[in-house]
Structures are given as C-alpha cells and as structure tokens.
Design an enzyme around this catalytic site. Sequence first.
Site, short mmCIF file in Angstrom:
data_model
loop_
_atom_site.label_atom_id
_atom_site.label_comp_id
_atom_site.label_asym_id
_atom_site.label_seq_id
_atom_site.Cartn_x
_atom_site.Cartn_y
_atom_site.Cartn_z
N SER A 1 0.80 -1.14 0.01
CA SER A 1 0.01 0.02 -0.13
C SER A 1 0.84 1.37 0.04
O SER A 1 0.49 2.46 -0.46
CB SER A 1 -0.84 0.01 1.26
OG SER A 1 -0.17 -0.11 2.48
N ASP B 1 7.87 -3.03 -5.93
CA ASP B 1 6.64 -2.71 -5.71
C ASP B 1 6.27 -1.34 -6.37
O ASP B 1 5.02 -1.53 -6.99
CB ASP B 1 6.55 -2.23 -4.30
CG ASP B 1 6.72 -3.43 -3.54
OD1 ASP B 1 7.16 -4.44 -3.87
OD2 ASP B 1 7.05 -3.42 -2.12
#
Length: 396
Positions: A138, A183
């Site tokens: 996130s 990521d």
Amino acid sequence: MELQQTHTSFRQQADPAAALQAFCKENFSTEPLLVRAAGRINLIGEHTDYNNGFVLPAAIDKAIYLGITKRADRQLQFHALDLDDHYSGSLDNLQPSPRHWPDYLLGVVQQLIQRGYQIGGFECAFGGNIPQGAGLSSSAALECAVLFALNNLFELNIAMMDMARIAQAAENNFVGVRCGIMDQFASIFGKRQHLIKLDCSSLEHEYIPFRFDDISLVLLDTQVKHSLASSEYNTRRAECERGVALVRQHHPEVSSLRQVSMDMLDAYVKPEHDVTYNRCRYVVEEIARLQDACKDLLRDDLAAFGQRMFATHEGLDKLYDVSCKELNWLAEMASGASGVLGARMMGGGFGGCTINVVQKDAVNNFIEKAAYGYQQQFNVPLKAYVTSIEDGCRLI
C-alpha cells in the site's frame, strides 16, 4: 511497507472511487484530478531482487484512490480518509512527520524538487481497499498515486521508468526503508491480465500473459508477523554477499548471484559454509525457476507453473529459512486441496500471506477449509482475499 489502518468507514465503501469523489466535491473548491494506483502481488521470484535476479509481479484490483487539486500558495494539505487524519505543511519546509503516513507523500514531493521539477502547493485526499499488513504494498501504491497525480496536475512529463525510480527513492531516502524497485515498478507498469517479468539488474521488462478466466488468485493472510523479519532480512542479504565474495575469489567478474552457477556454488561455497551455500543455492535455483515458470505460462501450462510455486515455497522454507509454521501449514494444506494448482509464501517471510492459484469453482470451498483448519490449528482467524490482475496507475 504497509500503511496502518485506524479507521474503516472509507475502506468499507463498495466503490472507493465514488466515495473519494464525493469527499472531494464536498471539501475541495475546484474539480479534482482523480488517480488510481494499484497494490501488487508477486507470483514467483522471492528474495531475488537484491541479488540482481528476476521477479514476476503484477498490479491487482486492490488500489489507492487519490484526488488532487492545485492551490494558489505553497501550502500542502493531505487528507488520509482511511485514517481519518489530516496533515498541513509547506513546500518550503519538508520534514518527516511523527505520524509517519504523510512521509510517503512528502518524500515524493522532496524528490521532485531535488530533481528540479516545478510544482506548486496542492491539496489531496486518498483512501483505498488494499488489505493492510498483507504484503500488498500500500505504501508504494500511495507514492505512485501522488507522483502520477502531480505529473499530470503540473504537466511535468516524467517518463514511466523515472516515476518508478522517483517513487522508490522517496521510500529509500525520506521514509527510510531500503526497498527494491519491484513494488513501485509494478504499480506504475501493471497491465491487466499480464505479469511483469522484471530484470532487477537492468530494469528491462516484458509482459507475460496471465489470461486464465477459470482461475482466481487467493491470498491467505496468517495475521502474524514474527519479530525476526527485519533482522533476518539483513542477515540473508549478508549471507548472499558472502557467497558472492567466495565465488569472486575464483571468478573476479562475478558481482551478484545472478552471475553464479550451481557448479560455482558446489566448488567454492559448499566446502566453506553450509548455511551460506543453502542461501545462495535457493537464490540461484529461484532465478532459474522463474525463467522456466515464464516459459510454462507462454505455453499456457498453468499446472507446471503451479508446481514451481510449491518448489519455491520448499526452497524458502528449507534452504532460505524465512518461512514459519503458519505459512508452512497453509502451503501444505493447499498442496492437498482440490482445485489448487500452486501455492507459496509471498514476501519477506516470517508471516504475511500465502498466494494460491485456485480454480474459480473451488475458491469458496478452499477458503472455508483453510479458515476452519487454521482456526483449529493456531486459534487465529484467517483472512482471505480474492484478487485479479489489473492495470497499474491511471486517471479515473
């Protein structure tokens, strides 16, 4: 890294984009620019990134949603809707916040200013439906969301590769987490129904189709995070570097495990140190396994791909020693479950999720079986997330 959730009302919205738009309409004076930035999974290729190997991530249907507008001054106003929190600051005084979550945005702002990009003050609001603590990145999604938004808002014309590097640098240099680029790369470059075969040495990448309409990707969240994770991560990096140093004594051209063969390990590392040998053996085998797994997918042989996932878990447990009893129980359960083609632990280890490739008609039974058995075994509720592969950063 994961953003810590303290407030759930926004997260519970069936349509996060609509909920964000409603907040912006009520609280912003001008129409906002709206951005979606995806979380990510990694199908295979674990602990290979810092060894200059390959990874195979994908953007998913869980995302951070961000709305942004320009201000006439140099002030910064951030609204974290999931956290029910607000930050006020200035472009002229970028300092880490004791609340931590603003740092993911401030780090991006700092990187842009340091690179000479001209931006003004802005106000933004964000929230999302990326499960917290499940290893779905996130934080990278938030960094990419604000960077993608600022690039469009101020017409900065930043190339996608540069956006991935800037977002990574924000986390490395301002947040203080020495993450690799996987990521952020997945969040920026994600493509629906495709995995990204990313070469962590050159950052060259190619898209590998993952178009299986009868398959779901199921994450089973152990809800445990053992304290070994951070210290053992550093230890594993050092063990890999030790193996490279032993090989380099005989092959000076070698600078990472990417360039090391099993013959080299057998000749130069195994006689010196068994543990170092096991760590390096796992990485060398995993780099080769990922390349074979991509060939499986290009042949539409998902069964063979799934078997390689099971082999990865075995290596992470027995050779790299980063699994734990909870992850092992879930992987073992999956190996005998109807409709499951492959499963492994995902992420750094010592907790977090397993990722499972499951036939759609078997998903409900699989989750029920896993949840019941896990509760009986560990007296901990099991969380399950069914996800799909979607596009990365985009305007909405």
